[in-house]
Design a protein around this motif. Sequence first.
Motif, mmCIF file in Angstrom:
data_model
loop_
_atom_site.group_PDB
_atom_site.id
_atom_site.type_symbol
_atom_site.label_atom_id
_atom_site.label_comp_id
_atom_site.label_asym_id
_atom_site.label_seq_id
_atom_site.Cartn_x
_atom_site.Cartn_y
_atom_site.Cartn_z
ATOM 1 N N ARG A 210 0.746 -1.053 0.156
ATOM 2 C CA ARG A 210 -0.010 0.091 0.127
ATOM 3 C C ARG A 210 0.875 1.228 0.170
ATOM 4 N N ASN A 211 0.263 2.492 -0.636
ATOM 5 C CA ASN A 211 1.095 3.571 -0.516
ATOM 6 C C ASN A 211 1.102 4.077 0.991
ATOM 7 N N LEU A 212 2.238 4.928 1.336
ATOM 8 C CA LEU A 212 2.120 5.083 2.855
ATOM 9 C C LEU A 212 3.230 6.399 2.749
ATOM 10 N N THR A 213 2.709 7.589 3.553
ATOM 11 C CA THR A 213 3.503 8.750 3.561
ATOM 12 C C THR A 213 4.009 8.893 4.888
ATOM 13 N N LEU A 214 5.208 8.998 5.141
ATOM 14 C CA LEU A 214 5.714 9.309 6.524
ATOM 15 C C LEU A 214 5.850 10.890 6.837
ATOM 16 N N ASP A 215 5.456 11.101 7.902
ATOM 17 C CA ASP A 215 5.458 12.623 8.307
ATOM 18 C C ASP A 215 6.941 12.525 9.342
ATOM 19 N N ALA A 216 7.212 13.527 9.843
ATOM 20 C CA ALA A 216 8.486 13.700 10.850
ATOM 21 C C ALA A 216 8.104 12.700 11.746
ATOM 22 N N ALA A 217 7.028 12.748 12.443
ATOM 23 C CA ALA A 217 7.139 11.830 13.725
ATOM 24 C C ALA A 217 6.898 10.478 13.369
ATOM 25 N N ALA A 218 6.481 10.080 12.349
ATOM 26 C CA ALA A 218 6.317 8.641 11.850
ATOM 27 C C ALA A 218 7.890 8.176 11.344
ATOM 28 N N ALA A 219 8.560 9.061 10.782
ATOM 29 C CA ALA A 219 9.823 8.733 10.246
ATOM 30 C C ALA A 219 10.928 8.672 11.492
ATOM 31 N N THR B 59 10.392 6.985 14.214
ATOM 32 C CA THR B 59 10.300 5.584 14.711
ATOM 33 C C THR B 59 11.157 4.741 14.002
ATOM 34 N N LEU B 60 11.790 5.018 12.989
ATOM 35 C CA LEU B 60 12.616 4.227 12.049
ATOM 36 C C LEU B 60 14.023 4.417 12.238
ATOM 37 N N SER B 61 14.988 3.722 11.989
ATOM 38 C CA SER B 61 16.359 4.098 12.398
ATOM 39 C C SER B 61 16.717 4.964 11.107
ATOM 40 N N GLY B 62 16.975 5.953 11.147
ATOM 41 C CA GLY B 62 17.601 6.741 9.812
ATOM 42 C C GLY B 62 16.274 7.250 9.008
ATOM 43 N N GLY B 63 15.128 7.196 9.584
ATOM 44 C CA GLY B 63 13.900 7.435 9.065
ATOM 45 C C GLY B 63 13.970 8.871 8.244
ATOM 46 N N VAL B 64 13.413 8.846 6.957
ATOM 47 C CA VAL B 64 13.323 10.466 6.426
ATOM 48 C C VAL B 64 11.767 10.475 5.916
ATOM 49 N N PRO B 65 11.327 11.699 6.324
ATOM 50 C CA PRO B 65 9.703 11.729 5.997
ATOM 51 C C PRO B 65 10.043 11.832 4.375
ATOM 52 N N GLY B 66 8.766 11.198 3.887
ATOM 53 C CA GLY B 66 8.341 11.094 2.325
ATOM 54 C C GLY B 66 7.426 10.362 1.804
ATOM 55 N N ASP B 67 7.322 10.088 0.640
ATOM 56 C CA ASP B 67 6.334 9.244 0.169
ATOM 57 C C ASP B 67 6.944 7.676 -0.211
ATOM 58 N N TYR B 68 6.328 6.552 0.326
ATOM 59 C CA TYR B 68 6.988 5.382 0.330
ATOM 60 C C TYR B 68 5.620 4.593 -0.255
ATOM 61 N N VAL B 69 5.979 3.303 -0.678
ATOM 62 C CA VAL B 69 5.202 2.190 -0.698
ATOM 63 C C VAL B 69 5.623 1.051 0.292
ATOM 64 N N ARG B 70 4.584 0.600 1.044
ATOM 65 C CA ARG B 70 4.976 -0.470 1.932
ATOM 66 C C ARG B 70 4.708 -1.792 1.533
ATOM 67 N N LEU B 71 5.740 -2.591 1.306
ATOM 68 C CA LEU B 71 5.555 -3.964 0.736
ATOM 69 C C LEU B 71 5.946 -4.857 2.029
ATOM 70 N N SER B 72 5.004 -5.678 2.228
ATOM 71 C CA SER B 72 5.314 -6.579 3.428
ATOM 72 C C SER B 72 4.862 -8.016 3.070
ATOM 73 N N VAL B 73 5.761 -9.025 3.954
ATOM 74 C CA VAL B 73 5.600 -10.458 3.769
ATOM 75 C C VAL B 73 5.491 -10.884 5.305
ATOM 76 N N THR B 74 4.414 -11.518 5.426
ATOM 77 C CA THR B 74 3.861 -11.970 6.814
ATOM 78 C C THR B 74 3.605 -13.396 6.503
ATOM 79 N N ASP B 75 4.124 -14.300 7.735
ATOM 80 C CA ASP B 75 3.923 -15.555 7.838
ATOM 81 C C ASP B 75 3.449 -15.783 9.187
ATOM 82 N N SER B 76 2.871 -17.168 9.234
ATOM 83 C CA SER B 76 2.064 -17.452 10.595
ATOM 84 C C SER B 76 3.150 -18.497 11.173
ATOM 85 N N GLY B 77 4.391 -18.563 11.062
ATOM 86 C CA GLY B 77 5.283 -19.251 11.405
ATOM 87 C C GLY B 77 5.621 -19.182 13.055
ATOM 88 N N VAL B 78 6.902 -19.818 13.108
ATOM 89 C CA VAL B 78 7.212 -20.007 14.759
ATOM 90 C C VAL B 78 7.763 -18.457 15.308
#
Length: 581
Positions: free
Chosen positions: A347-356, A358-377
């Motif tokens: 999904r599309n995601l826009t990071l503002d300063a506060a959200a950025a 929370t990430l190591s080295g995060g920079v505000p801007g427009d991103y696409v969040r691509l995730s891979v989730t498993d139900s594993g151990v």
Amino acid sequence: MRQRVAQLEAEQDRLLDEHRSFVDSLYRARRRDSALLDLNERIGKLEAPREIMKAAAELVGERLGVDRAGYAEIDEQEGLYDIVVCWSGALPPITGALAMEAIGAPTLRLFRAGRTLVVADGRADPASPPVWRDIGARAAISVPLVRDGRFEASLFVHQAAPRTWTQEEIELLQEIAARTWEAVKRARAEAAHARVEAQLRQAQKMEALGHLTGGIAHDFNNLLMAILGNLEILDRRLDQGRVDVRRQAANAMHAVKRAAALTQRLLTFARSHPLEAESVALAPLIDEMRPIIAATVGASIAVEVDLADDLTSVWCDPHQLESALLNLVINARDAMPEGGRLRLAARNLTLDAAAAATLSGGVPGDYVRLSVTDSGVGMPSEVSSQAFDPFFTTKPRGQGAGLGLSILYSFVRQSRGFVELRSEVGAGTEVALLLRRAPTAGVGAPSPKEPEAATAGRGETIMVVEDEDLVRQVIVETLREQGYDCVEVESAQQALGLERSGAAFDLLLTDIGLPGRTDGRELARRIRLNRPRLPVLFISGHDVTTPPGAREAGESPVVYLPKPFEMTRLARKVREVLDAA
């Protein structure tokens, strides 16, 4: 009446004395607190033990107005009283080690018992060590620091003239000495801990390197076996006059491509392989990968894909993105040995300063969040905290290259993106890639494919500079088959000699990693001083950042082609560079 007046006057005097005593004690407490606060501010950010002692000695000298102050460390085994720090005012500084017997046995017994030595006038006080008088100290205080029965150090102050020391001054020195020595011991303990940690990290690094190199050797040996076996069959059949060798040639080529992909992953991991970024539409890319993903995870794992309808394109290397996704899918599969559910979402995601933030080295801007989730151990925190460590692996020695998430992390960071990891034991794992949106991103449209380019030469001459004979021979043979003339040399010195002789050539094709002091970059720079319009094509298999390829006014382009490459791609690139010149 007179008696009553006398009583009242006496009571008034008593109250005044109490008030003066209270005010005096209040001022003393304020002076003490001010000095200790000053001490904390001076030594709070210091890490070196000597700097801590030096700052404390300076404070003592300034606050008490003494002529000399310092710290001595005690070496009972060697019998030394070592003055390591000395602040000086009217008296000259002293440093170096004294023999402990010079202090005198009575004084040493006092110090070892943890008792402070106070001398108002050394000439009149027999307790004064003779050595003090020798160094000009008429009055002095020495606070011993005894820990666990060991005489470890001493804070001293010296005065050139007699001085009556107040109890307030003595207690302040004792407090400063104790606080300073605790800070010194803490700093030394932290430094020792840091050294042990560094040694442990080095040991873990070497162990992980063993896993890493063992895995890489395992993979490469398999690929070399496939290449060698197929070429032997091909050679044997050609000797027999047989022409049914296309399958063996294709198998060998496939193994070579897999080996090339592995080396590119290693270079990406080391951040020395240049990414070929472009606008990438995720939906078509994931659709194309669905059969591979399904085959990879098997029938026991259900695959769910959830892509937003308004998903924008991202700016990255599509081949590295495919490799990263496949890596995540394999990790997810291994985390679900009994089967489970795998979900790919974007999904599309826009990071503002506060959200950025929370990430190591995060920079505000427009991103696409691509995730891979498993139900594993899932992973315990001690594993997930090291998941991106380039020298961390949980794989047994010899099973795979062991690069894992560190390669993915390097790729995403090179693409100016970020990685999120969430994992809980028994509940599964989610790894999300936050990729920068493409500058002119379309919605859902696949990246345009380049049309097939012409490859034939038109009689141009190419200087080929490559120190590896086998590589140079195949490049020259390919180019000559395409209709080019070639001048082949194996070193920068030979190439510069030909250039100075006036040899004519239309393109410089050079390896970057040439032997000697002049590498391919420097060779191109020196040749283009005389031939600024000469186009340059760099080839290299390692350590490439940005070649000197900015096209300046009046100059022809400089292009980079990473090894290993197919000969058809080389022919296309040569033609493109010549046509653009």
